[in-house]
Each structure stands twice: as structure tokens, then as C-alpha cells.
Write a protein that holds these residues in place. Structure first.
Motif, PDB file in Angstrom:
ATOM      1  N   TRP A 559     -30.945   5.980  34.146  1.00 40.49           N
ATOM      2  CA  TRP A 559     -32.142   6.860  33.869  1.00 40.49           C
ATOM      3  C   TRP A 559     -32.237   7.886  35.301  1.00 40.49           C
ATOM      4  O   TRP A 559     -32.609   7.450  36.351  1.00 40.49           O
ATOM      5  CB  TRP A 559     -33.465   6.392  33.652  1.00 40.49           C
ATOM      6  N   HIS A 560     -32.136   9.006  35.068  1.00 42.63           N
ATOM      7  CA  HIS A 560     -32.571  10.045  36.064  1.00 42.63           C
ATOM      8  C   HIS A 560     -33.985  10.279  36.192  1.00 42.63           C
ATOM      9  O   HIS A 560     -34.765  10.110  35.012  1.00 42.63           O
ATOM     10  CB  HIS A 560     -31.786  11.368  36.151  1.00 42.63           C
ATOM     11  N   CYS A 561     -34.708  10.372  37.205  1.00 44.17           N
ATOM     12  CA  CYS A 561     -36.006  10.709  37.310  1.00 44.17           C
ATOM     13  C   CYS A 561     -36.672  11.666  36.488  1.00 44.17           C
ATOM     14  O   CYS A 561     -37.790  11.430  35.751  1.00 44.17           O
ATOM     15  CB  CYS A 561     -36.443  10.539  38.758  1.00 44.17           C
ATOM     16  N   SER A 562     -35.763  12.833  36.363  1.00 44.83           N
ATOM     17  CA  SER A 562     -36.149  13.956  35.465  1.00 44.83           C
ATOM     18  C   SER A 562     -36.181  13.511  33.801  1.00 44.83           C
ATOM     19  O   SER A 562     -37.239  13.826  33.045  1.00 44.83           O
ATOM     20  CB  SER A 562     -35.166  15.014  35.583  1.00 44.83           C
ATOM     21  N   GLU A 563     -35.225  12.425  33.642  1.00 44.44           N
ATOM     22  CA  GLU A 563     -35.209  11.921  32.195  1.00 44.44           C
ATOM     23  C   GLU A 563     -36.592  11.161  31.959  1.00 44.44           C
ATOM     24  O   GLU A 563     -37.143  11.127  31.117  1.00 44.44           O
ATOM     25  CB  GLU A 563     -34.224  11.193  31.938  1.00 44.44           C
ATOM     26  N   ILE A 564     -36.870  10.420  32.997  1.00 42.54           N
ATOM     27  CA  ILE A 564     -37.847   9.302  32.819  1.00 42.54           C
ATOM     28  C   ILE A 564     -39.368  10.128  32.725  1.00 42.54           C
ATOM     29  O   ILE A 564     -40.151  10.098  32.079  1.00 42.54           O
ATOM     30  CB  ILE A 564     -38.175   8.476  34.082  1.00 42.54           C
ATOM     31  N   LEU A 565     -39.146  11.377  33.647  1.00 43.70           N
ATOM     32  CA  LEU A 565     -40.534  12.141  33.605  1.00 43.70           C
ATOM     33  C   LEU A 565     -40.869  12.649  32.140  1.00 43.70           C
ATOM     34  O   LEU A 565     -41.639  12.702  31.533  1.00 43.70           O
ATOM     35  CB  LEU A 565     -40.366  13.142  34.559  1.00 43.70           C
ATOM     36  N   SER A 566     -39.621  13.114  31.633  1.00 46.24           N
ATOM     37  CA  SER A 566     -39.554  13.625  30.228  1.00 46.24           C
ATOM     38  C   SER A 566     -40.232  12.894  29.178  1.00 46.24           C
ATOM     39  O   SER A 566     -40.829  12.777  28.427  1.00 46.24           O
ATOM     40  CB  SER A 566     -38.225  14.404  29.790  1.00 46.24           C
ATOM     41  N   ALA A 567     -39.565  11.324  29.450  1.00 46.44           N
ATOM     42  CA  ALA A 567     -39.877  10.546  28.606  1.00 46.44           C
ATOM     43  C   ALA A 567     -41.361  10.201  28.513  1.00 46.44           C
ATOM     44  O   ALA A 567     -41.998   9.872  27.320  1.00 46.44           O
ATOM     45  CB  ALA A 567     -39.145   9.092  28.788  1.00 46.44           C
TER      46      ALA A 567
END
Length: 747
Positions: A559-567
């Protein structure tokens, strides 16, 4: 001194008894009276007026005359008067008349006389030899050995010496080779003298120390054969001891205060020079070279090489000389006394260079502070020492080793204080305790020195707090970031760190340090925790949500932090304006996620607890919530879990069994903390399955409450999802979507 009836006195100086008899025989038998005195000094004749008035035709004799006369010329045993401190007796036989016993008794009854007794023993012999002493002994009531011992302390120092020496010679006889006899016959002032103040050999001193012999009087308790049976005490020791005792006898009454006063009149350097002059040439050379007095200090080996003997032999000579000086010299006692008075109660350390201004007795010591350090260590019992701080020598009740150990411990303490965010005042208190109370004047300079590497920054209420400790760039950068009101680019950090340290810290070094001690909050921009904009509790709750959906996904999903942020945004977790940089910082505290670098994370199954451990932790959590009687937040559960189990364990709360998720970071128990009870939950699950079958896609957590069905209770979507998660027909996917397990995904 002859007085006629008209109060006229004539004085006759006689050099022998015949002249005395001739002068007295010329008087008128009934009209004149006289006074016989022996000595160079006497009261004026008129001083005897009141005494002689009642004794016409009689000869009065002073005490010195009485005890200086031969047999056949006698005087009354009792005094008939006093002239000042001078006792006066009545001549009774040998003066051309004879006084009857009845007349003497009447004198006693009339109160004119004073009780006295004729001297006996050595006292009689002494008074016959020393014609200046009869009045002294009569005044103090000394007439035999018993009265002498009782009244001896009332005599002057010279009187004590003369009488004590005569008594010793009278008692000792021919036993000058027996130290026990010498001690027994010794005057009181010698018996009371401590053996440590007498110049004894090292062997004798060691024997006395072991046997508890503290003063000369203790030696008198032994017999010679008993002394010879003591370990390491032979005939040579007997001879040495006799010599030492006789020397002490000739020295007279001893007083440490008097000895110290003699030394105080001169300077310390003069006293030292006199001590060195009394040593043998080899002893003087060895001690001066070891001490560094007037020359550089040398090692035992270098001196041994010059003399062609072993270093151990040099050490023995040095030790022997030191012991002898300690016993015989008194400048070391005065030095200790003066330094004690100067150091007690000081507010700032006493520099060696300044002591001459404080006391002229120390004149010249600044030129040989190395030798003075040796003196304090070897001659003054080590109470005071010289320590070097920042190139300056100070006196203090503190050794160099104690100072260096305190500095090392202070460094360790302050490094610990960084994590504890110690205030400057608290740090000063903690560090100050490392300097013992006797040397408290060093605490100020000590804190100043050890805190040169400490970086204190004012917090939001103006209290200076310890942020970092050390002289490196990392510590300077950390202090700069802590002082800054907002995140800084590494180029600005370099400028501020350079100004703070007083040395150049280039941009590359500042960038590296900022990455190590700061938080990346933008491209090339760094800050500290206060710049993140979230409390620790808020970050913990958000991180828990991120951990939950990452661990719910595939095992090896990255998981990239941008994906985690979106989730997090899709799951409607209240994250505000959080950036991917803050997400990366937030996940640093996770114990169940692994950092892959470049802001990429994945679940860390290796650090996850075993199944048995997870069950055990879950059961403990259930017990904690039951005991609380209410729902608990994740933070409350973790703190109570630590208190109960004693360790800070890694765990992930899952809605399994009676545990249900009631909302964001809030957990409770099924049945107890929800309005829909367990039997009715089966109908809820059936209805959710029907809705999903009709939709053919997952339902978001926010859409559950909008579903038009009378079977859906009016409770939060998080609670419904948590209940559904306990049924194997459902799964909750990324983005907080509920779907059927048979689908494999929410779409």
C-alpha cells in the motif's frame, strides 16, 4: 629585711648563711623583727608591715627561705600570713630564740596560719634545688606526689616542664632502657600525649595501631616482657621507642594548637622548606621529585632508574618520609584547617590562583599547584583536592575522578531527559544532585559545562525544555525544528543550525539530519510532531483504521500512503486535511505494519501475534470491557491491557465473538451495548443478504442507514457492520463496503 620599732626597714643582701646570722644577731632582741627571703626578686619591705607587727623579736621566713635552709634552722609548718601569693612562716629554731608548741598552736587557732604540710619525697628535693618554686608549690598546696598529680595542671607551662622533668629523673632511676618504666615515670603532660604526635618508627607505629595503644600512658600498662611478645616488636623497637619517648620528654608539654600557631606565623612555603631541610639528602631528593616541588614531578620508575634500585624501594622511602612528616610537622594540620574554613559555605569554587589574595599564608603556592595537589592527597587525608575544570585549578571537597564520573553520568541523564522533555530547571536539579553536598559550590559551573551540548527550546507556555543533547548536526537541527513555528525547508534549516552551533552546517548535512530527526511534511520540508496538526490520540485512532483494512486485505498487498489516504477518505474516517506525508509519519507507530520505504507499507505477519496469543488478548479485552460496564475506546483498552498484563503488547482488535465495533475507535459487547439483541440479529443478517442480492454490489457503511427496510434497526452503520462481520455470509472490504463472501469482492 629588718624592721625597728619606728617602721624603718633595713635590707641586708647576704650571700651565705653566716652573713644572715650576723645581720640578724645585730637586732635589738625585743624591738626589731625581720623577714628572711631567698631569691633574686622579692616584694618591697613595706609589703610585710601587716604580717610582722604581731611578731616583735621574731624572724619571719618566706617559703623559698624555709625550704632552702639546712637542718637546725627551722620554721613553722603552717603559714602565719601571706604577702600577695607569697606564703610567710615563723622561724621557730636556730634564730636566737625558741618558739614553743603552744605558741604555734595558738597561731593555728587564731586563724593567722593556713593549713599546710611539710614537703616530702622528690618534692622536698626539688624545692631545695629550685628556690624559685617553694612559693609556687605552697600556693597550690603541693607537698608530695599525690598533691602534685592533683594540682599539676594549675602550673604554668614552664613550671609543669621543670617539675615534671625533675620528678621523672627522680622516679626513673637507671631504667632509661625500659619504655614501660619511662612511660610510668613520665609527667602527666607526656602520658596524655598521643603517640601519633611522637616521631616513632613505622614498625612501632604499626604495632601500636594494631594493639590500640593511643597515648604514652597506654604503654605504662605493659611490662617490658609483654611488649617483647607483641608481633613485630623486638629489641630494636624497644630501643627506638625509648629514644622517641626521651626526645618527647625533652620537648616539654605538647599542644597541637601551639604548634599550629607557630607554623601560622610563617608561610606554607617557608614551613615546607624547613621540613625539606630536616630530611636526609636522598629522602629530600626523592620527595621533591615525586611531589614536583620546584621541579617537574617524576614517576617512581624514573627515580628508581637514577638510583639503580627498584621502584618498590623508592615507594617505601617515599611512604616512610610522608609518615614521619605527618607525625612531626604541623603545617599539614594548619593547611587542612584553613582550607576547611575557606571552602565551607562557599557559593562559587575557590581557584588556586586566588587563594593568595584570600590568605597571605599561601603566598607562592600558585607557582607549584602540582606539588600542592600531591600534598593534599598524601598529607591531608584526601579531604580536599585540586581539580582542573576548563584549564583552571580549583580547591574543593571533590576529586578529579569524582568530577569526571559526574560529567559522564550527567551526559547519560540529559540524554534520557531529552525523551522526558525535562525543563531547564528540572534538568539543573537532577544534574546538580550528582555533585555531593560538601562540594555544592561546583553545581553552577557543573551544570553550565554539561549543558553546553544541551539544546533547550521554549515551549508554548514559555518554559525552556530540553529537546536534544550533543554537539552534532542532528542535535542542532532537532533544536531548530523544535523552535520553528512551522515546517522548514532543509536549506533554511541549514542556515539556522549554522547560526545556533557557531560553525558551518551545509545544506546536504542539514537535509540528512532533518530526515533522521524530523518528520517529512512536504518535498524537502521537515517539521516535528507539533507541526503535524493532530493529537497523539487522533493519530492512534486513524492508524487503527488503516491497520484494520490493510490487514483485512491480501497478505502481500503493498500500500502506498496515497492509497491508504484514499481508503481512509472512502471509509469516511475523520482525517481532516491529512497529507500522505502525515500518513507515513502516523504509520511509524504501527506494530503490525512493515515500512517498505518510499512511503509504501504492508502487513507484517511475522510480528503479528500467534492465534493462541490473539485469542488470549481478545478474551482479556472482553473481560476489560465487561469490568468497565460501558464501551471503551481503543486507547482505553490498550492502557488497561498494559496495566493488567504488564507489557505493551501488539494487538489488533477484531469484531469477533462478543466484541463489536460501535463507532470510530469505540468498542463494546454484543447484546449489552446495542439495542438489537442477539436473537433478533439473525433477521437483520437475512435482510442484509436480501438487500445485497438485489443490489448486486456492496453497500457502503454510510448507505446502511438509508436502506428502506423495517428490519434495519436505527443504529450506526459501524455497529451494523460489526455485527455482520460475525456472520460468515458477509465480508467487509476496502473502503468500508459490506458484501457477500461468495462474491470475492464488493463489485
Amino acid at each position: 629585711m629588718v624592721r625597728d620599732g619606728t617602721d624603718d626597714w633595713s635590707v641586708h643582701v647576704c650571700r651565705d648563711l653566716e652573713a644572715v646570722i650576723e645581720a640578724w644577731g645585730q637586732r635589738s632582741q625585743h624591738e626589731k623583727c625581720g623577714v628572711l627571703h631567698i631569691g633574686f626578686d622579692r616584694p618591697p619591705a613595706s609589703a610585710f608591715e601587716d604580717v610582722v607587727g604581731a611578731y616583735k623579736g621574731r624572724l619571719l621566713i618566706t617559703a623559698s627561705g624555709k625550704y632552702g635552709l639546712p637542718l637546725g634552722y627551722e620554721a613553722s609548718a603552717e603559714t602565719v600570713g601571706m604577702v600577695g601569693d607569697l606564703p610567710v612562716y615563723l622561724g621557730t629554731r636556730g634564730w636566737g630564740y625558741q618558739v614553743e608548741t603552744s605558741e604555734i598552736e595558738s597561731l593555728s587557732k587564731s586563724g593567722k596560719g593556713r593549713h599546710s604540710r611539710a614537703p616530702v619525697g622528690w618534692v622536698l628535693a626539688f624545692l631545695a634545688e629550685r628556690l624559685d618554686f617553694p612559693s609556687v608549690f605552697d600556693r597550690e598546696g603541693i607537698f608530695d606526689d599525690e598533691t602534685y598529680l592533683a594540682q599539676e595542671l594549675k602550673l604554668t607551662k614552664d613550671e609543669r616542664y621543670r617539675a615534671g622533668l625533675f620528678r621523672f629523673r627522680a622516679l626513673i632511676g637507671t631504667q632509661h632502657d625500659d619504655p614501660c618504666a619511662i612511660a610510668h615515670a613520665a609527667p602527666i603532660w607526656l602520658k596524655e600525649r598521643n603517640v601519633s604526635t611522637i616521631d616513632l618508627t613505622v614498625r612501632v607505629s604499626n604495632v601500636f595501631s594494631v594493639q590500640g595503644i593511643n597515648n604514652v600512658g597506654d604503654i605504662a600498662k605493659f611490662e617490658l616482657h609483654e611488649l617483647l611478645r607483641l608481633p613485630n616488636f623486638g629489641r630494636k623497637s624497644v630501643n627506638d621507642l625509648c629514644s622517641s619517648l626521651l626526645t618527647a620528654l625533652e620537648d616539654g608539654p605538647f599542644s597541637i594548637e601551639a604548634k599550629i600557631h607557630e607554623v601560622e606565623i610563617e608561610s606554607l612555603q617557608t614551613a615546607l622548606d624547613r621540613t625539606f631541610a630536616d630530611l636526609e639528602s636522598r629522602e629530600r631528593d626523592i620527595l621533591a621529585r615525586r611531589m614536583g616541588y620546584g621541579r617537574p614531578a617524576e614517576t617512581l620508575q624514573s627515580i628508581a632508574d637514577d638510583y639503580g634500585i627498584t621502584r618498590e624501594r623508592i615507594r617505601q622511602v617515599e611512604s616512610k618520609v610522608i609518615d614521619r612528616i605527618i607525625r612531626s610537622a604541623y603545617w599539614d594540620d594548619l593547611l587542612t584547617k584553613k582550607l576547611d574554613l575557606m571552602l565551607i559555605g562557599r557559593e562559587f569554587p575557590l581557584p588556586v590562583l586566588g587563594i593568595e589574595a584570600a590568605d597571605e599564608w599561601f603566598v607562592g603556592v600558585s607557582q607549584w599547584s602540582g606539588a600542592l595537589s600531591y600534598i593534599l592527597e598524601n598529607f591531608c587525608a584526601g579531604n580536599c583536592a585540586i581539580i582542573r575544570i576548563g584549564g583552571i585549578d580549583y580547591f574543593g571537597f571533590l576529586t578529579q575522578l569524582e568530577w569526571e564520573m559526574a560529567v559522564a553520568e550527567a551526559t547519560r541523564l540529559l540524554k534520557f531527559g531529552v525523551d522526558e522533555k525535562w525543563s531547564e530547571d528540572f534538568a539543573a536539579t537532577m544534574v546538580g544532585r550528582l555533585i555531593k553536598e560538601e562540594a555544592k559550590e561546583f553545581r553552577g559551573i557543573f551544570f553550565e559545562i554539561v549543558c553546553r551540548l544541551g539544546h533547550f527550546v521554549s515551549d508554548e507556555v514559555g518554559v525552556r525544555v530540553l529537546i536534544s543533547y550533543g554537539r552534532g548536526a542532528d542535535q542542532a537541527v532537532e533544536a531548530v525544528l523544535s523552535e520553528a513555528e512551522s515546517p522548514l525547508h532543509y536549506s533554511e534549516i541549514a542556515l539556522r543550525a549554522t547560526e545556533r552551533q557557531g560553525r558551518t552546517i551545509d545544506s546536504r548535512r542539514a537535509h540528512s539530519s532533518a530526515a533522521a530527526v524530523g518528520i517529512l511534511l512536504g518535498r524537502g520540508t521537515y517539521g516535528v510532531a507539533k507541526h503535524v496538526g493532530y493529537t497523539v490520540e487522533e493519530l492512534n485512532q486513524i492508524r487503527e483504521e488503516a491497520e484494520r483494512f490493510i490487514l483485512a486485505g491480501p497478505d502481500h498487498r503493498q500500500w502506498h500512503c496515497s492509497e491508504i489516504l484514499s481508503a481512509l477518505i472512502e471509509a469516511e474516517v475523520p482525517i481532516g486535511s491529512m497529507s500522505k506525508y502525515v500518513v507515513s509519519f502516523m504509520l511509524r507507530g504501527s506494530r503490525v505494519l512493515k515500512n517498505l520505504g518510499r512511503m509504501t507499507w504492508m502487513g507484517d505477519r511475522e510480528n503479528d501475534a500467534t492465534s493462541a496469543s490473539r485469542i488470549d488478548i481478545r478474551q482479556t479485552i472482553v473481560s476489560l470491557i465487561e469490568s468497565a460496564g460501558r464501551p471503551l475506546s481503543s486507547a482505553e483498552i490498550q492502557s488497561r491491557l498494559i496495566a493488567v498484563r504488564g507489557v505493551n503488547e501488539t494487538f489488533q482488535i477484531s469484531a469477533v465473538g462478543p466484541l463489536i465495533r460501535l463507532g470510530f475507535g469505540l468498542w463494546g459487547l454484543n447484546d449489552r451495548d446495542v439495542s438489537i439483541k442477539h436473537p433478533a440479529q439473525v433477521s437483520l443478517f437475512d435482510e442484509l443478504e436480501r438487500i445485497l442480492q438485489n443490489r448486486r454490489k456492496g453497500i457502503h457503511i454510510s448507505e446502511v442507514a438509508q436502506a428502506e427496510s423495517p428490519l434495519i434497526p436505527n443504529i450506526s452503520g459501524a455497529t451494523i457492520f460489526s455485527l455482520a462481520n460475525s456472520d460468515e455470509r458477509f465480508r467487509i472490504g476496502t473502503g468500508q463496503y459490506l458484501y457477500l463472501s461468495a462474491w470475492g469482492s464488493s463489485r
